[in-house]
Design an enzyme around this catalytic site. Sequence first.
Site, PDB file in Angstrom:
ATOM      1  N   PRO A 142      -2.707  -1.489 -45.862  1.00 40.24           N
ATOM      2  CA  PRO A 142      -2.717  -0.123 -46.399  1.00 40.24           C
ATOM      3  C   PRO A 142      -1.596   0.794 -45.919  1.00 40.24           C
ATOM      4  O   PRO A 142      -1.821   1.774 -45.202  1.00 40.24           O
ATOM      5  CB  PRO A 142      -4.093   0.395 -45.984  1.00 40.24           C
ATOM      6  CG  PRO A 142      -4.415  -0.368 -44.749  1.00 40.24           C
ATOM      7  CD  PRO A 142      -3.795  -1.728 -44.922  1.00 40.24           C
ATOM      8  N   CYS A 143      -0.388   0.518 -46.380  1.00 41.86           N
ATOM      9  CA  CYS A 143       0.749   1.371 -46.026  1.00 41.86           C
ATOM     10  C   CYS A 143       0.587   2.773 -46.622  1.00 41.86           C
ATOM     11  O   CYS A 143       1.219   3.714 -46.155  1.00 41.86           O
ATOM     12  CB  CYS A 143       2.059   0.729 -46.448  1.00 41.86           C
ATOM     13  SG  CYS A 143       2.129   0.209 -48.160  1.00 41.86           S
TER      14      CYS A 143
END
Length: 173
Positions: A142-143
Amino acid sequence: MNDFAVNFLTYESNTPVYYNTYASPYGDLVLMTTESGVCGLHFLEEPPAYYLQLAEEKLGEVPVLAPERTQAWWDCIQQATQPLPLVAQGTPFQISVWKALCTIPSGTTRSYQTIARQLGHTQGARAVGNAVANNFIGWLIPCHRVVRQNGQMGGYRWTVARKKAILAAEMHG
């Protein structure tokens, strides 16, 4: 489809890579897999051929269109009922950053600097930013949960609007 339990595996060269495109709540994407797990996920801001070329450069393999090989992994992503194996290709530092991203609770954010400190690199915000930029398995790693020190969203690869939509869905999830 907010939190994904993940297991990191190391990509091994000469491993066949398969792909197909899918529609997600956040836009169409190309999913790349091996027999062992997911090795690439990109929202389609460019034609799929662009991402296939990136995969060839990063993984050394030309992905093969094979919906029958990717469908089970897509089903796992949609159901999020079991740990999802991510077949990551990166340096040890990049992988440590990606693992740290996976610990950020759904719907919340952390700054690059906070992640750097968490990893013991007090001045490493830029290095964390580079690792985030090299994340080849977006959304699942989850950047989108990483922001600038001031809380603002930076130049997100798949548009800031998409980042905001994913975070909003996670918060109301």
